[in-house]
Motif scaffolding. Structure first.
Motif, PDB file in Angstrom:
ATOM      1  N   ASP A 109       0.676  -1.120   0.020  1.00 46.63           N
ATOM      2  CA  ASP A 109       0.155  -0.163  -0.080  1.00 46.63           C
ATOM      3  C   ASP A 109       0.907   1.189   0.014  1.00 46.63           C
ATOM      4  N   MET A 110       2.050   1.228  -0.084  1.00 47.67           N
ATOM      5  CA  MET A 110       3.031   2.243  -0.559  1.00 47.67           C
ATOM      6  C   MET A 110       3.203   2.403  -1.994  1.00 47.67           C
ATOM      7  N   SER A 111       3.779   3.460  -2.379  1.00 47.21           N
ATOM      8  CA  SER A 111       4.031   3.829  -3.803  1.00 47.21           C
ATOM      9  C   SER A 111       5.292   3.146  -4.204  1.00 47.21           C
ATOM     10  N   VAL A 112       5.350   3.106  -5.722  1.00 49.00           N
ATOM     11  CA  VAL A 112       6.856   2.478  -6.219  1.00 49.00           C
ATOM     12  C   VAL A 112       7.812   3.416  -5.657  1.00 49.00           C
ATOM     13  N   HIS A 113       7.751   4.632  -6.000  1.00 52.44           N
ATOM     14  CA  HIS A 113       8.807   5.495  -5.326  1.00 52.44           C
ATOM     15  C   HIS A 113       9.138   5.187  -3.895  1.00 52.44           C
ATOM     16  N   GLU A 114       8.093   5.321  -2.956  1.00 54.19           N
ATOM     17  CA  GLU A 114       8.464   4.924  -1.614  1.00 54.19           C
ATOM     18  C   GLU A 114       9.087   3.632  -1.329  1.00 54.19           C
ATOM     19  N   ASN A 115       8.637   2.647  -1.956  1.00 50.89           N
ATOM     20  CA  ASN A 115       9.202   1.145  -1.922  1.00 50.89           C
ATOM     21  C   ASN A 115      10.572   1.173  -2.229  1.00 50.89           C
ATOM     22  N   ILE A 116      11.269   1.953  -3.185  1.00 49.61           N
ATOM     23  CA  ILE A 116      12.566   1.831  -3.843  1.00 49.61           C
ATOM     24  C   ILE A 116      13.408   2.616  -3.065  1.00 49.61           C
ATOM     25  N   VAL A 117      13.000   3.654  -2.340  1.00 48.50           N
ATOM     26  CA  VAL A 117      13.900   4.531  -1.543  1.00 48.50           C
ATOM     27  C   VAL A 117      13.741   4.378  -0.225  1.00 48.50           C
ATOM     28  N   LEU A 118      12.965   3.265   0.227  1.00 51.31           N
ATOM     29  CA  LEU A 118      12.864   3.118   1.764  1.00 51.31           C
ATOM     30  C   LEU A 118      13.846   2.823   2.651  1.00 51.31           C
ATOM     31  N   ALA A 119      15.075   2.098   1.982  1.00 50.54           N
ATOM     32  CA  ALA A 119      16.079   1.773   2.863  1.00 50.54           C
ATOM     33  C   ALA A 119      17.194   2.597   2.832  1.00 50.54           C
ATOM     34  N   THR A 120      17.064   3.740   2.040  1.00 52.88           N
ATOM     35  CA  THR A 120      18.269   4.820   1.852  1.00 52.88           C
ATOM     36  C   THR A 120      17.604   6.192   2.003  1.00 52.88           C
ATOM     37  N   LEU A 121      16.505   6.358   2.940  1.00 54.75           N
ATOM     38  CA  LEU A 121      15.902   7.628   3.267  1.00 54.75           C
ATOM     39  C   LEU A 121      16.767   8.825   3.406  1.00 54.75           C
ATOM     40  N   ASP A 122      17.827   8.402   4.370  1.00 59.78           N
ATOM     41  CA  ASP A 122      18.780   9.355   4.806  1.00 59.78           C
ATOM     42  C   ASP A 122      19.593  10.087   3.636  1.00 59.78           C
TER      43      ASP A 122
END
Length: 370
Positions: free
Chosen positions: A213-226
């Motif tokens: 239920d998260m977007s493609v964009h959010e899934n891709i950057v989730l582990a590298t948000l910093d």
């Protein structure tokens, strides 16, 4: 009067079919109906489908499983990249022709490597020494070289996934050492493993991988948000720009990066998860059943990606239950039996690894190395 939520998946499907019949449907469309069914439940469903067909219903059956196509289909229509590419009669629909239509090239090149296997003297990226987890893994040692694809074969329950999870800090290690690029590391958690350069792609992407239920964009950057934040404030523009680049790089088919992952096909969900892992800049990538539940076209793209990553110098470990898949993409195959690495097979020009050799090690009828 039973609640449908308490029924088995097979029984729920029967309820759906009964509802369609009660509405006097003349055409029944079934989309991957056996995905979560047991072999026994699948057989019952097939018997029902065949009975309905004999009674005059028209059935459109959507599947990427060849055995199901063989069993049920009178005609096979193939779509690729959202376009209709052809129809085969039952007599014409052999596996090679279907696969050729699905991937747009001859089946003989399906697993073809585009880079040369790195020699044994290439840098050792990962060295695992006598790792055990107190359960299914009873002391395993192996190495992974830069630019090498290492397969892990074995029966379900033999410890393949357990070994990968212990190495990547997902489950507890009770003994053993892990060395990465000549330095001893202690990946006691997935975060510690990722920081060191080890990543693991789960075999169950929906339960343990993507956030549906998260977007493609959010899934891709989730582990590298910093990486996309300044003074603790996220830059959505930077995140989306990076996500768009990853979508293009992995050929993720989505109308835009804001779409929820739930709306994507299984193959594109898998590529989103891979994109997230690659954002962490790993040195060694563990892929656990990377093509499970995806269509043949998506499988072909995953194979090409694995080959590209190895050509770039990553170490790739692939765990798979499909022996032709492992034989086609791996430089070496480790064979597990009862929690131990029971043997190792090497591919060489003119002498490919065979399914018979793998099964001989699994059953204990072949020496440990070949």
């Amino acid at each position: 009067t039973s609640r449908v939520g308490r029924l088995s998946l097979a029984s729920r499907q029967l309820v759906e079919i009964a509802r369609a019949l009660a509405a006097r449907a003349r055409v029944l469309v079934m989309d991957e109906p056996t995905t979560a069914l047991s072999e026994r439940e699948t057989e019952k469903l097939f018997a029902l489908i065949e009975g309905l067909r004999d009674e005059g219903l028209a059935i459109i059956y959507i599947s990427h499983r060849m055995a199901e196509i063989d069993r049920l289909a009178d005609r096979v229509s193939v779509l690729r990249d959202g376009r209709y590419v052809g129809t085969l009669t039952r007599a014409e629909a052999d596996h090679a022709r279907i696969v050729s239509l699905m991937v747009g090239r001859d089946v003989a090149s399906f697993y073809k490597k585009d880079h040369a296997t790195k020699p044994a003297r290439a840098e050792v990226l990962l060295e695992v020494r006598d790792v055990a987890d107190g359960g299914r893994v009873r002391g395993c040692s192996f190495t992974v070289h830069a630019g090498e694809v290492v397969g892990i074969a074995g029966l379900v329950g033999g410890g393949r996934s357990d070994l990968a999870r212990a190495v990547c800090g997902i489950s507890r290690r009770t003994s053993g050492e892990i060395w990465l690029s000549g330095r001893r590391i202690d990946p006691s958690s997935p975060a510690a493993a990722i920081a060191a350069g080890l990543v693991y792609l789960t075999e169950d992407r929906k339960a343990d991988g993507v956030h549906l239920d998260m977007s493609v964009h959010e899934n891709i950057v989730l582990a590298t948000l910093d990486r996309y934040a300044r003074f603790g404030v996220r830059s959505l523009a930077a995140e989306r720009a990076r996500a768009k680049a990853a979508i293009a790089q992995l050929s993720i088919r989505t109308p835009h990066e804001r779409l929820k992952v739930r709306a994507l096909s299984g193959g594109n969900q898998q590529k989103v998860l891979l994109a997230r892992l690659l954002e962490t800049k790993p040195k060694v990538l563990f892929l656990d059943e990377p093509t499970r539940g995806i269509d043949i076209g998506a499988k072909s793209e995953i194979y090409r990606l694995i080959d590209t990553l190895a050509a770039e110098g990553l170490g790739v470990v692939v765990i798979s239950s499909e022996l032709p898949e492992l034989i086609g993409i791996a430089d070496r195959i480790l064979v597990m039996r009862d929690g131990l690495i029971a043997g190792e097979l090497h591919a060489s020009p003119g002498r490919p690894i065979t399914q018979e050799a793998i099964m001989a090690i699994i059953t204990g009828t072949m020496p440990a190395a070949a």
